[in-house]
Scaffold this active site. Sequence first.
Site, PDB file in Angstrom:
ATOM      1  N   HIS A  54       0.837  -1.208   0.000  1.00  0.00           N
ATOM      2  CA  HIS A  54       0.000   0.000   0.000  1.00  0.00           C
ATOM      3  C   HIS A  54       0.870   1.257   0.000  1.00  0.00           C
ATOM      4  O   HIS A  54       1.206   1.788   1.071  1.00  0.00           O
ATOM      5  CB  HIS A  54      -0.912  -0.005   1.233  1.00  0.00           C
ATOM      6  CG  HIS A  54      -1.977   1.042   1.195  1.00  0.00           C
ATOM      7  ND1 HIS A  54      -3.182   0.913   1.846  1.00  0.00           N
ATOM      8  CD2 HIS A  54      -2.020   2.259   0.594  1.00  0.00           C
ATOM      9  CE1 HIS A  54      -3.916   2.004   1.648  1.00  0.00           C
ATOM     10  NE2 HIS A  54      -3.224   2.830   0.895  1.00  0.00           N
ATOM     11  N   PHE A  57       2.901   6.532  -4.797  1.00  0.00           N
ATOM     12  CA  PHE A  57       4.126   7.168  -5.313  1.00  0.00           C
ATOM     13  C   PHE A  57       3.819   8.368  -6.207  1.00  0.00           C
ATOM     14  O   PHE A  57       4.728   8.990  -6.752  1.00  0.00           O
ATOM     15  CB  PHE A  57       5.031   6.150  -6.022  1.00  0.00           C
ATOM     16  CG  PHE A  57       5.871   5.307  -5.083  1.00  0.00           C
ATOM     17  CD1 PHE A  57       5.798   5.469  -3.699  1.00  0.00           C
ATOM     18  CD2 PHE A  57       6.751   4.355  -5.572  1.00  0.00           C
ATOM     19  CE1 PHE A  57       6.552   4.689  -2.839  1.00  0.00           C
ATOM     20  CE2 PHE A  57       7.538   3.570  -4.728  1.00  0.00           C
ATOM     21  CZ  PHE A  57       7.428   3.741  -3.355  1.00  0.00           C
ATOM     22  N   ARG A  58       2.523   8.677  -6.333  1.00  0.00           N
ATOM     23  CA  ARG A  58       2.056   9.965  -6.831  1.00  0.00           C
ATOM     24  C   ARG A  58       2.282  10.240  -8.324  1.00  0.00           C
ATOM     25  O   ARG A  58       1.961  11.345  -8.767  1.00  0.00           O
ATOM     26  CB  ARG A  58       2.712  11.113  -6.049  1.00  0.00           C
ATOM     27  CG  ARG A  58       2.488  11.038  -4.528  1.00  0.00           C
ATOM     28  CD  ARG A  58       1.038  11.100  -4.191  1.00  0.00           C
ATOM     29  NE  ARG A  58       0.831  11.394  -2.751  1.00  0.00           N
ATOM     30  CZ  ARG A  58      -0.244  11.049  -2.093  1.00  0.00           C
ATOM     31  NH1 ARG A  58      -1.198  10.348  -2.687  1.00  0.00           N
ATOM     32  NH2 ARG A  58      -0.395  11.373  -0.814  1.00  0.00           N
ATOM     33  N   ASN A  88      -5.161   6.361  -6.891  1.00  0.00           N
ATOM     34  CA  ASN A  88      -5.620   7.761  -6.809  1.00  0.00           C
ATOM     35  C   ASN A  88      -4.549   8.740  -7.291  1.00  0.00           C
ATOM     36  O   ASN A  88      -4.166   9.686  -6.591  1.00  0.00           O
ATOM     37  CB  ASN A  88      -6.062   8.096  -5.380  1.00  0.00           C
ATOM     38  CG  ASN A  88      -4.917   7.975  -4.380  1.00  0.00           C
ATOM     39  OD1 ASN A  88      -3.998   7.181  -4.578  1.00  0.00           O
ATOM     40  ND2 ASN A  88      -4.969   8.759  -3.316  1.00  0.00           N
ATOM     41  N   HIS A 173     -10.730   0.863   1.159  1.00  0.00           N
ATOM     42  CA  HIS A 173     -10.624   1.916   2.168  1.00  0.00           C
ATOM     43  C   HIS A 173     -11.995   1.991   2.823  1.00  0.00           C
ATOM     44  O   HIS A 173     -12.928   2.546   2.240  1.00  0.00           O
ATOM     45  CB  HIS A 173     -10.253   3.249   1.506  1.00  0.00           C
ATOM     46  CG  HIS A 173     -10.161   4.391   2.483  1.00  0.00           C
ATOM     47  ND1 HIS A 173      -9.055   5.210   2.580  1.00  0.00           N
ATOM     48  CD2 HIS A 173     -11.028   4.840   3.418  1.00  0.00           C
ATOM     49  CE1 HIS A 173      -9.255   6.104   3.528  1.00  0.00           C
ATOM     50  NE2 HIS A 173     -10.452   5.905   4.055  1.00  0.00           N
ATOM     51  N   HIS A 232      -5.434  -0.318   5.691  1.00  0.00           N
ATOM     52  CA  HIS A 232      -5.170   0.515   6.862  1.00  0.00           C
ATOM     53  C   HIS A 232      -6.263   0.486   7.937  1.00  0.00           C
ATOM     54  O   HIS A 232      -6.825   1.519   8.288  1.00  0.00           O
ATOM     55  CB  HIS A 232      -4.884   1.967   6.429  1.00  0.00           C
ATOM     56  CG  HIS A 232      -5.825   2.588   5.423  1.00  0.00           C
ATOM     57  ND1 HIS A 232      -7.197   2.451   5.480  1.00  0.00           N
ATOM     58  CD2 HIS A 232      -5.585   3.332   4.317  1.00  0.00           C
ATOM     59  CE1 HIS A 232      -7.730   3.121   4.486  1.00  0.00           C
ATOM     60  NE2 HIS A 232      -6.788   3.653   3.759  1.00  0.00           N
ATOM     61  N   ASP A 300       0.749   2.591   3.673  1.00  0.00           N
ATOM     62  CA  ASP A 300      -0.074   3.699   3.160  1.00  0.00           C
ATOM     63  C   ASP A 300       0.819   4.937   3.017  1.00  0.00           C
ATOM     64  O   ASP A 300       0.461   6.053   3.427  1.00  0.00           O
ATOM     65  CB  ASP A 300      -1.274   3.998   4.070  1.00  0.00           C
ATOM     66  CG  ASP A 300      -2.263   4.932   3.366  1.00  0.00           C
ATOM     67  OD1 ASP A 300      -3.171   5.464   4.048  1.00  0.00           O
ATOM     68  OD2 ASP A 300      -2.102   5.160   2.147  1.00  0.00           O
ATOM     69  N   HIS A 304       2.863  14.224   1.086  1.00  0.00           N
ATOM     70  CA  HIS A 304       2.417  15.539   0.626  1.00  0.00           C
ATOM     71  C   HIS A 304       3.554  16.494   0.953  1.00  0.00           C
ATOM     72  O   HIS A 304       4.354  16.222   1.862  1.00  0.00           O
ATOM     73  CB  HIS A 304       1.128  15.980   1.349  1.00  0.00           C
ATOM     74  CG  HIS A 304      -0.054  15.086   1.080  1.00  0.00           C
ATOM     75  ND1 HIS A 304      -0.747  15.094  -0.106  1.00  0.00           N
ATOM     76  CD2 HIS A 304      -0.615  14.129   1.855  1.00  0.00           C
ATOM     77  CE1 HIS A 304      -1.736  14.196  -0.036  1.00  0.00           C
ATOM     78  NE2 HIS A 304      -1.665  13.587   1.121  1.00  0.00           N
TER      79      HIS A 304
HETATM   80  N1  LIG Z   1      -4.367   7.883   3.803  1.00  0.00           N
HETATM   81  C1  LIG Z   1      -4.463   9.139   3.496  1.00  0.00           C
HETATM   82  O1  LIG Z   1      -4.772   9.952   4.361  1.00  0.00           O
HETATM   83  N2  LIG Z   1      -4.236   9.572   2.233  1.00  0.00           N
HETATM   84  C2  LIG Z   1      -3.935   8.743   1.079  1.00  0.00           C
HETATM   85  C3  LIG Z   1      -5.201   8.139   0.497  1.00  0.00           C
HETATM   86  C4  LIG Z   1      -5.767   7.030   1.358  1.00  0.00           C
HETATM   87  O2  LIG Z   1      -5.094   6.018   1.578  1.00  0.00           O
HETATM   88  O3  LIG Z   1      -6.883   7.220   1.855  1.00  0.00           O
HETATM   89  C5  LIG Z   1      -3.282   9.599   0.013  1.00  0.00           C
HETATM   90  O4  LIG Z   1      -3.148   9.102  -1.118  1.00  0.00           O
HETATM   91  O5  LIG Z   1      -2.913  10.743   0.333  1.00  0.00           O
HETATM   92 ZN   LIG Z   2      -7.045   4.842   2.080  1.00  0.00          ZN
HETATM   93 ZN   LIG Z   3      -3.800   4.767   0.703  1.00  0.00          ZN
END
Ligand SMILES: NC(=O)N[C@@H](CC(=O)O)C(=O)O
Ligand SMILES: [Zn+2]
Ligand SMILES: [Zn+2]
EC number: 3.5.2.3
Length: 441
Positions: A54, A57-58, A88, A173, A232, A300, A304
Site C-alpha cells: 500500500h 508514489f504519486r 488515486n 478503504h 489501513h 499507506d 504531501h
Molecule cells: N491515507 C491518506 O490519508 N491519504 C492517502 C489516500 C488514502 O489512503 O486514503 C493519500 O493518497 O494521500
Molecule cells: Zn485509504
Molecule cells: Zn492509501
Amino acid sequence: MLITGGTLADGRVRDVRVTEETIDAVAPDLDPAADERVIDAHGKHLLPGAIDVHVHFREPGGSHKETWRTGSRSAAAGGVTTVVDQPNTDPPTVDGAAFDAKARLAADASLVDYGINGGVVPEWDPDTLFDRPLFALGEIFLADSTGEMGIDLSLFEDALERAADAEVPVTVHAEDATLFDRDALDGDLGGSGREARSDRWSAFRTPEAEADAVRRAVDAGQRAAGRLHIAHTSTPEGVDATDGTDATCEVTPHHLFLSTDDCDRLGTFGRMNPPLRDPDRRDALFERLRDGRIDVVATDHAPHTVAEKRQPLTDAPSGVPGVETMLPLLLDAVRREKLTLERVREVTATAPAAIFDLPQKGAIEEGIDADLVLVDLTDGREIEAAALHSACGWTPFEDRSGVFPELTTVRGRVVYERDPATGAESFGEPLGEPVRSSADP
Ligand SMILES: NC(=O)N[C@@H](CC(=O)O)C(=O)O
Ligand SMILES: [Zn+2]
Ligand SMILES: [Zn+2]
C-alpha cells in the site's frame, strides 16, 4: 554473491548464495567461488525483503510530492523490495490506458519490484482495466480521501463481482462518511500546520465510521466470494470485524506507533485517513498485531509537501510518508522485545506474499527471488527526515529510533547499500518490469 553467517528470522545462522536473480543456496557453510562477491553478515540478521502492498508514489500527476524514483529509493533504503501503487493518481488508474502510462513510468524509474493496482470510480472502464496485469483492484474508497474517489456500496458490489470473475484481489478503504461526527470540526481547530488541532480530525472520522464500513465491506465480500483485503485498519473494532471471515486486514506503522497523543506535536502532519486513534485503541491494535489477528503491515505511504501540510486543518491534505521507516520501526520494536523477529518477517513478507499470491517472494528459500535485507539489530539510530529519501522531506516519526538496512537486494541486484562506519550510501538501477508481468496468467 555470497552472504555469509547471517542470522535468519528463526535464529538459524546460514550462508546464502545469490546467483543471477534467485537464491541459489541456503546452507550452514558455503565456500566462496573464485570471483564471487562475499558479504560478511556475521552478527547481523538477514530478512526477506519487505512487501509493502500500500503505497502512493504519486505519478502521474503528483510528482511534486513523490516520484517512482524518489519513492522507490526510499523503499530500498528502508528494506522494502516490492511496493504496490494505489490508483488515486492523476489521471486515476481506472482504465487500461492509465494503467499502461503508470506502468511505463514505473518500469523506467522503480528501483524495487512493483505492482500496479486498478481503481474504481463511476466512469471506470473495467473491460480495458481487467485486460492489464493488475496486482489488485483497490484501494476502493468507500469514503472520500485524497483524490475524491469515494464510491457507493452498489458500485463496490459490482466491482467485487468483476474482480472475483477475474480472480483479482480487492482492497478497500473502509470508512462510512455518514458516521463522521461533523460537529467535531466546529469551533477552534487551531492554526495551520503544526499549530492545527488534528485531534479534531480523529474526533471527526470516528472509529464507528471505520468499524461499520468494514462490516459492510466484509459482508459484500463474502457474498461476492472474492479475495477481500481491508486497507489501513486503524481500530481494534475494524480488525475484529474481519474475525471469522475470509477477509484479511493490514495496519500501518502510524496507527501502531502514533496516537492522538502525537497530534499536539504533529498538527496537520498527523492528519491522515483513517485518522490517528486514542492511545488505548493504538495499544489494542498493537496487541492484535502481536497475536496474529492482523495479517499484514503496510505503510499507506502518502507523501504531501511541507507547504501543502502547512495549511489549516480542514485545508491540508491527508496522508503521511512511511515506506522507509516501516521496517526500522518494527525492528526497533523487536529490540525493545515488543515483537518477535519472526512476527515481523510474517507481516512484512510471508503474509503479503501469500495473500497476494507471490509464490516467488516473501522468504529466504532456494529457487525464489533474491529479495534480501541485511540489518544489524544492535545498530539502532534516530529517525531524521534529512536522512530519508522521500521527495516530501518530512516524517511523522522524527526522533523515534529505528534499525535501518545496510544492504537491500531485489532479485539479486544490490539496490541499496550503506557503510555503517561512514554512513555512505549507494543505490542501484531501475529493474524495468512489474512483479506481475503480462506473462502472468
Ligand atoms: N491515507 C491518506 O490519508 N491519504 C492517502 C489516500 C488514502 O489512503 O486514503 C493519500 O493518497 O494521500
Ligand atoms: Zn485509504
Ligand atoms: Zn492509501
